[in-house]
Scaffold this motif. Sequence first.
Motif, PDB file in Angstrom:
ATOM      1  N   LYS A 141     -37.018  -3.047 -26.626  1.00  0.00           N
ATOM      2  CA  LYS A 141     -35.634  -3.287 -26.196  1.00  0.00           C
ATOM      3  C   LYS A 141     -34.804  -1.996 -26.084  1.00  0.00           C
ATOM      4  CE  LYS A 141     -35.679  -7.949 -28.118  1.00  0.00           C
ATOM      5  NZ  LYS A 141     -35.059  -8.933 -29.042  1.00  0.00           N
ATOM      6  N   GLY A 142     -35.420  -0.986 -25.532  1.00  0.00           N
ATOM      7  CA  GLY A 142     -34.712   0.259 -25.275  1.00  0.00           C
ATOM      8  C   GLY A 142     -34.615   1.205 -26.458  1.00  0.00           C
ATOM      9  N   LYS A 143     -35.118   0.773 -27.623  1.00  0.00           N
ATOM     10  CA  LYS A 143     -35.065   1.637 -28.802  1.00  0.00           C
ATOM     11  C   LYS A 143     -36.256   2.604 -28.788  1.00  0.00           C
ATOM     12  CE  LYS A 143     -32.641  -1.757 -31.660  1.00  0.00           C
ATOM     13  NZ  LYS A 143     -32.668  -2.571 -32.902  1.00  0.00           N
ATOM     14  N   ALA A 144     -36.091   3.718 -29.476  1.00  0.00           N
ATOM     15  CA  ALA A 144     -37.125   4.754 -29.480  1.00  0.00           C
ATOM     16  C   ALA A 144     -38.385   4.265 -30.187  1.00  0.00           C
ATOM     17  CB  ALA A 144     -36.595   6.008 -30.161  1.00  0.00           C
ATOM     18  N   PHE A 145     -39.535   4.627 -29.636  1.00  0.00           N
ATOM     19  CA  PHE A 145     -40.821   4.301 -30.259  1.00  0.00           C
ATOM     20  C   PHE A 145     -41.878   5.294 -29.785  1.00  0.00           C
ATOM     21  CE2 PHE A 145     -40.990   2.290 -26.169  1.00  0.00           C
ATOM     22  CZ  PHE A 145     -42.330   2.237 -25.801  1.00  0.00           C
ATOM     23  N   ASP A 146     -42.968   5.369 -30.548  1.00  0.00           N
ATOM     24  CA  ASP A 146     -44.114   6.218 -30.211  1.00  0.00           C
ATOM     25  C   ASP A 146     -45.056   5.399 -29.325  1.00  0.00           C
ATOM     26  OD1 ASP A 146     -46.507   7.669 -30.132  1.00  0.00           O
ATOM     27  OD2 ASP A 146     -46.229   8.477 -32.144  1.00  0.00           O
ATOM     28  N   ASN A 147     -45.261   5.859 -28.113  1.00  0.00           N
ATOM     29  CA  ASN A 147     -46.052   5.073 -27.150  1.00  0.00           C
ATOM     30  C   ASN A 147     -47.549   5.387 -27.187  1.00  0.00           C
ATOM     31  OD1 ASN A 147     -46.402   7.507 -25.620  1.00  0.00           O
ATOM     32  ND2 ASN A 147     -44.458   7.146 -24.585  1.00  0.00           N
ATOM     33  N   THR A 148     -47.981   6.217 -28.118  1.00  0.00           N
ATOM     34  CA  THR A 148     -49.377   6.675 -28.139  1.00  0.00           C
ATOM     35  C   THR A 148     -50.370   5.521 -28.166  1.00  0.00           C
ATOM     36  OG1 THR A 148     -48.719   8.667 -29.342  1.00  0.00           O
ATOM     37  CG2 THR A 148     -51.055   8.105 -29.366  1.00  0.00           C
ATOM     38  N   ARG A 193     -49.210   9.966 -21.241  1.00  0.00           N
ATOM     39  CA  ARG A 193     -48.212  10.302 -22.267  1.00  0.00           C
ATOM     40  C   ARG A 193     -47.474  11.590 -21.899  1.00  0.00           C
ATOM     41  NH1 ARG A 193     -50.946  11.360 -27.383  1.00  0.00           N
ATOM     42  NH2 ARG A 193     -48.832  11.518 -28.211  1.00  0.00           N
ATOM     43  N   TRP A 194     -48.213  12.592 -21.412  1.00  0.00           N
ATOM     44  CA  TRP A 194     -47.559  13.826 -20.962  1.00  0.00           C
ATOM     45  C   TRP A 194     -46.574  13.530 -19.834  1.00  0.00           C
ATOM     46  CZ3 TRP A 194     -47.070  18.140 -23.409  1.00  0.00           C
ATOM     47  CH2 TRP A 194     -48.067  18.647 -24.233  1.00  0.00           C
ATOM     48  N   SER A 195     -46.959  12.661 -18.911  1.00  0.00           N
ATOM     49  CA  SER A 195     -46.092  12.391 -17.753  1.00  0.00           C
ATOM     50  C   SER A 195     -44.764  11.778 -18.179  1.00  0.00           C
ATOM     51  CB  SER A 195     -46.808  11.485 -16.749  1.00  0.00           C
ATOM     52  OG  SER A 195     -46.930  10.154 -17.229  1.00  0.00           O
ATOM     53  N   LEU A 196     -44.788  10.856 -19.138  1.00  0.00           N
ATOM     54  CA  LEU A 196     -43.542  10.230 -19.597  1.00  0.00           C
ATOM     55  C   LEU A 196     -42.697  11.218 -20.391  1.00  0.00           C
ATOM     56  CD1 LEU A 196     -44.811   6.673 -20.655  1.00  0.00           C
ATOM     57  CD2 LEU A 196     -44.047   7.494 -18.400  1.00  0.00           C
ATOM     58  N   LEU A 197     -43.360  12.051 -21.206  1.00  0.00           N
ATOM     59  CA  LEU A 197     -42.630  13.072 -21.948  1.00  0.00           C
ATOM     60  C   LEU A 197     -41.952  14.055 -21.000  1.00  0.00           C
ATOM     61  CD1 LEU A 197     -41.885  14.486 -24.613  1.00  0.00           C
ATOM     62  CD2 LEU A 197     -44.104  15.651 -24.527  1.00  0.00           C
ATOM     63  N   LEU A 198     -42.649  14.438 -19.936  1.00  0.00           N
ATOM     64  CA  LEU A 198     -42.081  15.369 -18.959  1.00  0.00           C
ATOM     65  C   LEU A 198     -40.928  14.736 -18.185  1.00  0.00           C
ATOM     66  CD1 LEU A 198     -45.439  16.927 -17.781  1.00  0.00           C
ATOM     67  CD2 LEU A 198     -43.556  18.203 -18.832  1.00  0.00           C
ATOM     68  N   MET A 199     -40.997  13.437 -17.926  1.00  0.00           N
ATOM     69  CA  MET A 199     -39.883  12.764 -17.262  1.00  0.00           C
ATOM     70  C   MET A 199     -38.634  12.778 -18.146  1.00  0.00           C
ATOM     71  SD  MET A 199     -40.888  11.979 -14.241  1.00  0.00           S
ATOM     72  CE  MET A 199     -41.696  13.578 -14.441  1.00  0.00           C
ATOM     73  N   ALA A 200     -38.835  12.551 -19.439  1.00  0.00           N
ATOM     74  CA  ALA A 200     -37.688  12.598 -20.354  1.00  0.00           C
ATOM     75  C   ALA A 200     -37.172  14.021 -20.507  1.00  0.00           C
ATOM     76  CB  ALA A 200     -38.086  12.022 -21.709  1.00  0.00           C
ATOM     77  N   LYS A 201     -38.064  14.997 -20.449  1.00  0.00           N
ATOM     78  CA  LYS A 201     -37.698  16.397 -20.594  1.00  0.00           C
ATOM     79  C   LYS A 201     -36.936  16.910 -19.377  1.00  0.00           C
ATOM     80  CE  LYS A 201     -38.317  20.652 -22.438  1.00  0.00           C
ATOM     81  NZ  LYS A 201     -37.768  21.075 -23.738  1.00  0.00           N
TER      82      LYS A 201
END
Length: 502
Positions: free
Chosen positions: A170-177, A318-326
Amino acid sequence: MFEELLQAPALASWLGLLAGLLAVYLLYSSWTFQDKQKNPPGPRPLPLLGNLHQLDLQWLDKSLFELSKRYGPVFTVYLGLKKVVVLAGCKTVRQALINHAEEFGDRETSPLFHDFSKGHGITFSNGDGWKEMRRFTLTTLRDFGMGKRLSEEKISEECHYLIEEFEKHKGKAFDNTTIISYAASNIISAIMFGKRFDFNDAVLPDMVKNDQETIRLSGSASIMIYDAFPMLGPWLKNWRDIMKNMENNKRHISQLINTLKETFNPDICRCFVDAFCTRKLSLEESDAQGVHYHDDNLVYSVMNLFAAGTDTTSNTLRWSLLLMAKYPQIQDRVQEELSRVVGDRQITMEDRRNLPYIDAVIHETQRFANIVPTSVTRSTSRDVTFQGYFIEKGTTVLPLLTSVLYDESEWETPNTFNPFHFLDKEGKFFRRDAFLPFSAGRRACLGEGLARMELFLFFTHLLQRFRFTPTPGMSEDQLDLTPVVGFTLSPLPHQLCARTDL
């Protein structure tokens, strides 16, 4: 009298020590002689240690990349007593792996690689057995739709399960690994076993965890030392943990295979295991190829494919999503292109040709993330003269993919995440020769077509649905792109928000 002296324990020990030192000196001298006569250049090795004292074993690829700037694109290092020829730079790596594919096409039979598969399976084997298993695997993967519509349907279905898991937060932060790894493993599981695992299944988490830990530990300094001095294995915790993980996964996969065998019907092919059993049944014992279709080759081939099919794909995603947030401005362009070209409808592989910016972002993620920096080491299948240097048969060869994906002569801004590396002046996507994340030649990744499809469909489905941001109170600049170093490079543990309210 001389015999009596030799029987004295202290003197015998000293003579043994002197003999050992003489042997090391002669070996060291032979290194120096060979280097001057025919071998590629490199830093001078020490007795026993070789060049281990000159290398940062935690960042081996970076150490070797720096050495290549001093010694050139073909050079020699010694990891303990093991001689390794390093290939650096796009032109050299492509020339070796593509133009001399046969000569540089064997797999190194290092102690760790032998531990992994005992010479069986696909990834760490050689000879006729490897050739037959590779041919069979390629054919079977294609039969099950690798890179085709059938695979697309399975991946799209798994995308929906993955989206559901993301929505639970629900939009809250989580580890997607974990959930990304499960999604990727389910694609290869569908091909291997004819089924997907529920994310709460007891077997899937254990197999994925074991593989992840094994891959991480395989890049550790202690395991590199084990490869140089294999007698140390039982005293190294990392080696013991790897062996435990391998045995656990071998047990899981053997059980899955045995369950499939109980309901095997040669007229109905449900998966890779069925295809293997059918092939084995169809070959007479007198057939030369039939000797390769035994249980060890089946078990280790499935283990190889499961591990490879899970780790690199999930890490890249995982890298791709991290880079999108970055880099939110890049995420903006991705989502604008998706909205304009696709809208809210189901994304298909046909859309890729009309999404050049997204295609460029995915390729740049693979380049920048540099998932397998040192590749999987190879061995020369015969004596070869390469770029004027003589390399003996059986020499360990390390194609340094870091030096290709970060080659300053090939990439405009190699140290920057820049999707325009793959776009021409008109904004059209184009592929580059220095893009070799799957390696090249005879040992190139078997599942490249499947991986490319997974990355595109998983990435676009997630970006169509979610906006990825840092945890509340954290800025984009605080997101750390330093990797966790193992055999592959994965992002540091982190949390992201997958939001639908922006």
